[in-house]
Design a protein around this motif. Structure first.
Motif, PDB file in Angstrom:
ATOM      1  N   TYR A 142     -10.939  -3.505  -5.071  1.00  0.00           N
ATOM      2  CA  TYR A 142      -9.633  -3.943  -6.182  1.00  0.00           C
ATOM      3  C   TYR A 142      -9.355  -3.026  -6.930  1.00  0.00           C
ATOM      4  N   VAL A 143      -8.503  -2.216  -7.376  1.00  0.00           N
ATOM      5  CA  VAL A 143      -8.442  -1.173  -8.157  1.00  0.00           C
ATOM      6  C   VAL A 143      -7.231  -1.674  -9.135  1.00  0.00           C
ATOM      7  N   ALA A 144      -7.574  -1.488 -10.367  1.00  0.00           N
ATOM      8  CA  ALA A 144      -6.698  -1.571 -11.661  1.00  0.00           C
ATOM      9  C   ALA A 144      -6.848  -0.344 -12.719  1.00  0.00           C
ATOM     10  N   SER A 145      -6.473  -0.800 -13.761  1.00  0.00           N
ATOM     11  CA  SER A 145      -6.599   0.414 -14.783  1.00  0.00           C
ATOM     12  C   SER A 145      -8.042   0.596 -15.310  1.00  0.00           C
ATOM     13  N   GLY A 146      -8.596  -0.472 -15.445  1.00  0.00           N
ATOM     14  CA  GLY A 146     -10.176  -0.357 -15.994  1.00  0.00           C
ATOM     15  C   GLY A 146     -11.051  -0.915 -15.139  1.00  0.00           C
ATOM     16  N   MET A 147     -12.297  -0.911 -15.152  1.00  0.00           N
ATOM     17  CA  MET A 147     -13.330  -1.359 -14.351  1.00  0.00           C
ATOM     18  C   MET A 147     -13.854  -2.620 -14.751  1.00  0.00           C
ATOM     19  N   ALA A 148     -13.292  -3.875 -14.096  1.00  0.00           N
ATOM     20  CA  ALA A 148     -13.724  -5.226 -14.445  1.00  0.00           C
ATOM     21  C   ALA A 148     -15.228  -5.095 -14.352  1.00  0.00           C
ATOM     22  N   GLN A 149     -15.846  -6.003 -15.079  1.00  0.00           N
ATOM     23  CA  GLN A 149     -17.348  -5.988 -14.893  1.00  0.00           C
ATOM     24  C   GLN A 149     -17.835  -7.385 -14.005  1.00  0.00           C
ATOM     25  N   ARG A 150     -17.132  -8.318 -14.245  1.00  0.00           N
ATOM     26  CA  ARG A 150     -17.726  -9.459 -13.409  1.00  0.00           C
ATOM     27  C   ARG A 150     -17.308  -9.914 -12.163  1.00  0.00           C
ATOM     28  N   ALA A 151     -16.710  -9.077 -11.338  1.00  0.00           N
ATOM     29  CA  ALA A 151     -15.976  -9.380 -10.299  1.00  0.00           C
ATOM     30  C   ALA A 151     -16.769  -9.395  -9.187  1.00  0.00           C
ATOM     31  N   PRO A 152     -16.808 -10.344  -8.344  1.00  0.00           N
ATOM     32  CA  PRO A 152     -17.521 -10.643  -7.086  1.00  0.00           C
ATOM     33  C   PRO A 152     -17.090  -9.767  -5.776  1.00  0.00           C
ATOM     34  N   GLY A 154     -15.564  -5.579  -4.676  1.00  0.00           N
ATOM     35  CA  GLY A 154     -15.455  -4.259  -5.422  1.00  0.00           C
ATOM     36  C   GLY A 154     -14.443  -4.040  -6.306  1.00  0.00           C
ATOM     37  N   VAL A 155     -14.554  -3.109  -7.217  1.00  0.00           N
ATOM     38  CA  VAL A 155     -13.353  -2.881  -8.315  1.00  0.00           C
ATOM     39  C   VAL A 155     -13.440  -1.374  -8.404  1.00  0.00           C
ATOM     40  N   GLY A 156     -12.390  -0.682  -8.851  1.00  0.00           N
ATOM     41  CA  GLY A 156     -12.293   0.394  -9.045  1.00  0.00           C
ATOM     42  C   GLY A 156     -11.146   0.884 -10.160  1.00  0.00           C
ATOM     43  N   ALA A 157     -10.914   1.885 -10.543  1.00  0.00           N
ATOM     44  CA  ALA A 157     -10.281   2.210 -11.691  1.00  0.00           C
ATOM     45  C   ALA A 157      -9.459   3.298 -11.471  1.00  0.00           C
ATOM     46  N   ASN A 158      -8.104   3.333 -11.655  1.00  0.00           N
ATOM     47  CA  ASN A 158      -7.224   4.660 -11.284  1.00  0.00           C
ATOM     48  C   ASN A 158      -6.143   4.809 -11.982  1.00  0.00           C
ATOM     49  N   PRO A 159      -5.863   5.849 -12.816  1.00  0.00           N
ATOM     50  CA  PRO A 159      -4.894   6.025 -13.523  1.00  0.00           C
ATOM     51  C   PRO A 159      -3.554   5.569 -13.226  1.00  0.00           C
ATOM     52  N   LEU A 160      -3.274   5.707 -12.144  1.00  0.00           N
ATOM     53  CA  LEU A 160      -1.799   5.419 -11.537  1.00  0.00           C
ATOM     54  C   LEU A 160      -1.546   4.052 -11.843  1.00  0.00           C
ATOM     55  N   PHE A 161      -2.432   3.242 -12.382  1.00  0.00           N
ATOM     56  CA  PHE A 161      -2.137   1.682 -12.672  1.00  0.00           C
ATOM     57  C   PHE A 161      -1.786   1.511 -14.265  1.00  0.00           C
ATOM     58  N   THR A 162      -1.965   2.473 -14.789  1.00  0.00           N
ATOM     59  CA  THR A 162      -1.855   2.581 -16.392  1.00  0.00           C
ATOM     60  C   THR A 162      -0.337   2.293 -16.767  1.00  0.00           C
ATOM     61  N   GLY A 163       0.407   3.248 -16.303  1.00  0.00           N
ATOM     62  CA  GLY A 163       2.087   3.161 -16.643  1.00  0.00           C
ATOM     63  C   GLY A 163       2.947   2.945 -15.835  1.00  0.00           C
ATOM     64  N   GLY A 164       2.329   2.318 -14.669  1.00  0.00           N
ATOM     65  CA  GLY A 164       3.282   1.813 -13.334  1.00  0.00           C
ATOM     66  C   GLY A 164       3.438   3.165 -12.549  1.00  0.00           C
ATOM     67  N   GLN A 165       2.739   4.155 -12.612  1.00  0.00           N
ATOM     68  CA  GLN A 165       3.170   5.308 -11.650  1.00  0.00           C
ATOM     69  C   GLN A 165       2.985   4.766 -10.223  1.00  0.00           C
ATOM     70  N   MET A 166       2.013   3.617 -10.158  1.00  0.00           N
ATOM     71  CA  MET A 166       2.074   2.936  -8.605  1.00  0.00           C
ATOM     72  C   MET A 166       3.089   2.468  -8.131  1.00  0.00           C
TER      73      MET A 166
END
Ligand code: HEC
Ligand code: HEC
Ligand code: HEC
Ligand code: HEC
Ligand code: HEC
Length: 385
Positions: A142-152, A154-166
Motif C-alpha cells: 500500500y503506497v502513500a507519499s511517505g514510508m510508514a514504519q509500523r505497518a503489518p 507492505g508499504v511504498g512511497a510514490n511522489p504521485l501521492f504528494t500533490g494529488g497527481q494520482m
C-alpha cells in the motif's frame, strides 16, 4: 507493421483497461482496512468514491441506463465504458466496456466502487487520448507519499501521492466517441487537489501511529455542503445614485478549477431579488429560468449533430456554451434597481447537482439524494436606504 497499426486504429478506443500485471496480488476488500484505519474507513464510506458504482449511485445508474437506451434506439450495442473510473477494480473491465458482460451487483469489486486498495496500489498514471488509466502494483503493497514504519503490510512511497497527481488517473479528462471533451480537469484545474479535498482531520490515520491528525478521505465536492460553502466568495454593495441604485456584485471562484466542476450536469447561478417595503418581490434578474441571464449562469452545455442544445455527453458534437467560472476567476455584475420601489435586495448563489431539464428527461435521476434541490451556497440581504 502498417497492418497492425490500422488494426489498432480500428479497435474501439474505449476498450482499454487498467494495467494489472500477471500474477498480481488480488485486491483486498476495503472492510479489511477498517480495524486498523478506522477514521479513514469511516470517511471513505461517506464519500462518493465508495458509492460510485452503478449498484450504489442512483444518478450514475440512471445515466448509464439512458445511455444504453439511446444506443439501443440507434441499433448499436452499448458497453459500460464508465467502468474504468466508476468501478476500477472490476476483473472484467474489457468485457464490460465492450458490452459482452453487464455490471453484476453480486461482485464486491464492482459494488465497492473505488476501494482503498485500488488507490493505494497505483504505480503510474497511464496517459491516454480519451481518458487516462492506471498501472497497478504487483506485490500488493500500500503506497502513500511517505514510508510508514509500523505497518503489518507492505508499504511504498510514490511522489504521485504528494500533490494529488494520482487523482488524475480518473479526474484528468474524458472524451466521447466524437472527440468532444466531456470534462477536462487537466486544462481547467491546477493546484494541489489534496490541499482542498484532503484537509487534515483530528485522529491518527492508523492504529499504532504517532500522528494526531490524518488526511481526510471524505473528498467532498458537489454533494458536500461544507465544500460548496467554500466554492465562491461574494462581495456585494448597493451604490445609490439619483433615482436608481446600482447593486454591484463580485463573485470569485475559490477553487483552482472551474465552478461548477467538472461534471457537465452541474449548474449554478447568481440570483438577485428586490423587495418592496412590505417584502413583496418586485424585481429579479430573471423571471422563469436563470438561462435568461446568461452572464449570471455558471454552466456548460453540449450541442448535438443537429445543433440542438442540451444533449447528453454521449451525443455531444461540440460544446454549445460554457459560462462556468474558470479557476480563481472573479466575475462582476451590476444591476440598476428602481429606488422608489425596491427597499431590500437579496443576493444568492444557487447550486444544483442536476438541471431541471435533465431531471425531466431522465426521471430516474430523481432517486439520487438532493437531485432536485436548489442549494443556496451564499445568501445575503441588503437594505437600500
Ligand atoms: C492489521 C492492521 C492493518 C490493516 C488490516 C491494514 N493496515 Fe494499513 N497500516 C497499518 C499500520 C500500523 C500502518 C503504519 C502506521 C505508521 O507507521 O504510522 C499502516 C500504514 C498504511 C499506509 C501508509 C500510511 C502512511 O502514513 O504512509 C497505507 C496507505 C495503508 N496502511 C493502507 C491500508 C489499506 C488500503 C488497507 C486495507 C486494504 C490496510 N492498510 C490494512 C495497519 C493496518
Ligand atoms: C474518465 C473517468 C470517468 C468515466 C469514464 C465516467 N465517469 Fe462519471 N464521473 C467521473 C468523475 C471523476 C465524476 C465526479 C464528478 C466530477 O468530475 O465533477 C463523475 C460523476 C458522474 C455522475 C454524477 C454522479 C452524482 O452522483 O452526482 C454521473 C451521473 C456520471 N458520472 C455518469 C457516468 C456515466 C453514465 C458514464 C459512462 C457512460 C461515466 N460517468 C463515465 C469520472 C468518469
Ligand atoms: C483551492 C481549493 C481546491 C483545489 C486546489 C481543488 N479543488 Fe476541487 N473543489 C473545490 C471546491 C470548493 C469544490 C466545490 C465546488 C464545486 O463543486 O465546483 C470542488 C469540487 C470538486 C469536484 C466535485 C465536482 C462535482 O461536480 O461534484 C471534483 C471532482 C474536484 N473538485 C476535483 C478536484 C481535483 C481532481 C483537484 C486537483 C487537480 C482539485 N479538485 C483541486 C476546491 C478545490
Ligand atoms: C481516491 C483515492 C483514495 C482512496 C479511495 C483511499 N485513499 Fe487513502 N489516501 C489517498 C491519498 C492521495 C492519500 C494522501 C497520501 C499522502 O499524503 O501520503 C491517502 C492517505 C492515506 C493514509 C495516510 C493518511 C495520513 O494522513 O497519514 C492512510 C492510512 C490511507 N490513506 C488509508 C486508506 C484506507 C484504509 C482507505 C479506504 C478506507 C483509503 N485510504 C482510500 C488516496 C485514497
Ligand atoms: C479510480 C478513479 C478515481 C480516482 C483515482 C479518484 N477519483 Fe474522485 N471520483 C471518481 C468518481 C467516479 C467520482 C464520482 C462518483 C459518483 O458520484 O458516482 C469521484 C468523485 C470525486 C469528488 C466529488 C464528490 C462529490 O461530492 O460529488 C471529488 C471531490 C473527488 N472525486 C476527488 C478526488 C481526489 C482528490 C482524488 C485523489 C486523491 C480522487 N478523487 C481520485 C473517480 C476517482
Amino acid at each position: 507493421m502498417a497492418f497492425i497499426l490500422i488494426a489498432l486504429l480500428l479497435l474501439p478506443a474505449a476498450a482499454r483497461a487498467h494495467e494489472v500485471p500477471d500474477g498480481a496480488a488480488p485486491y483486498e476488500k476495503s472492510r479489511r482496512c477498517s480495524a486498523c484505519h478506522p477514521a479513514v474507513y469511516k470517511e471513505w464510506q461517506t464519500s462518493m468514491h465508495s458509492m460510485s458504482s452503478t449498484h450504489k449511485d442512483p444518478a450514475h445508474s440512471a445515466m448509464f441506463g439512458a445511455f444504453l437506451d439511446d444506443m439501443k434506439a440507434a441499433g448499436k450495442d452499448g458497453g459500460y465504458n464508465c467502468v474504468t473510473c466508476h468501478m476500477p477494480m472490476a476483473d472484467n473491465i474489457k468485457a464490460l466496456m465492450e458490452g459482452t458482460e453487464r455490471p453484476n451487483a453480486e461482485l464486491w469489486k464492482e459494488d465497492e466502487g473505488i476501494g482503498c486498495a485500488f488507490c493505494h496500489r497505483v504505480e503510474e498514471v497511464v496517459e491516454g487520448k480519451d481518458r487516462n488509466l492506471f498501472k497497478i502494483n504487483k506485490d500488493g503493497s500500500y503506497v502513500a507519499s511517505g514510508m510508514a514504519q509500523r505497518a503489518p503490510h507492505g508499504v511504498g512511497a510514490n511522489p504521485l501521492f504528494t500533490g494529488g497527481q494520482m487523482c488524475m488517473g480518473c479526474h484528468s479528462h474524458l472524451e466521447n466517441q466524437s472527440g468532444v471533451a466531456i470534462c477536462s480537469m487537466k486544462e481547467e484545474g491546477q493546484g494541489n487537489c489534496l490541499s482542498c479535498h484532503m484537509e487534515s482531520k483530528e485522529g491518527p490515520p492508523s492504529i499504532e501511529s504517532e500522528k494526531e491528525t490524518h488526511a481526510s478521505h471524505e473528498m467532498g465536492g458537489g454533494h458536500s455542503l461544507a465544500m460548496l460553502a467554500k466554492a465562491v466568495k461574494v462581495n456585494a454593495a448597493v451604490k445609490k445614485t439619483q433615482g436608481v441604485s446600482i447593486v454591484e456584485i463580485e463573485v470569485t471562484n475559490m477553487a483552482s478549477h472551474a465552478f461548477p466542476s467538472t461534471m457537465p450536469m452541474r449548474m449554478a447561478w447568481l440570483k438577485l431579488t428586490g423587495f418592496d417595503a412590505a417584502k413583496n418581490a418586485v424585481f429579479a434578474n430573471y423571471k422563469e429560468t436563470p438561462l435568461e441571464d446568461k452572464n449570471a449562469l455558471f454552466m456548460k452545455a453540449f450541442k448535438g449533430a443537429k445543433d440542438e442544445i442540451g444533449v447528453p455527453a454521449w451525443k455531444a458534437e461540440a460544446v454549445a456554451f460554457d459560462t462556468r467560472l474558470k479557476g480563481s476567476e472573479m466575475r462582476k455584475f451590476s444591476y440598476p434597481i428602481d429606488n422608489d420601489a425596491v427597499k431590500y435586495v437579496t443576493v444568492e448563489v444557487i447550486y444544483r447537482l442536476f438541471s431541471p431539464g435533465a431531471l425531466k428527461r431522465y426521471p430516474l435521476l430523481k432517486k439520487a439524494v438532493d437531485a432536485d434541490k436548489n442549494i443556496a451556497i451564499y445568501k445575503k440581504e441588503f437594505t437600500i436606504q
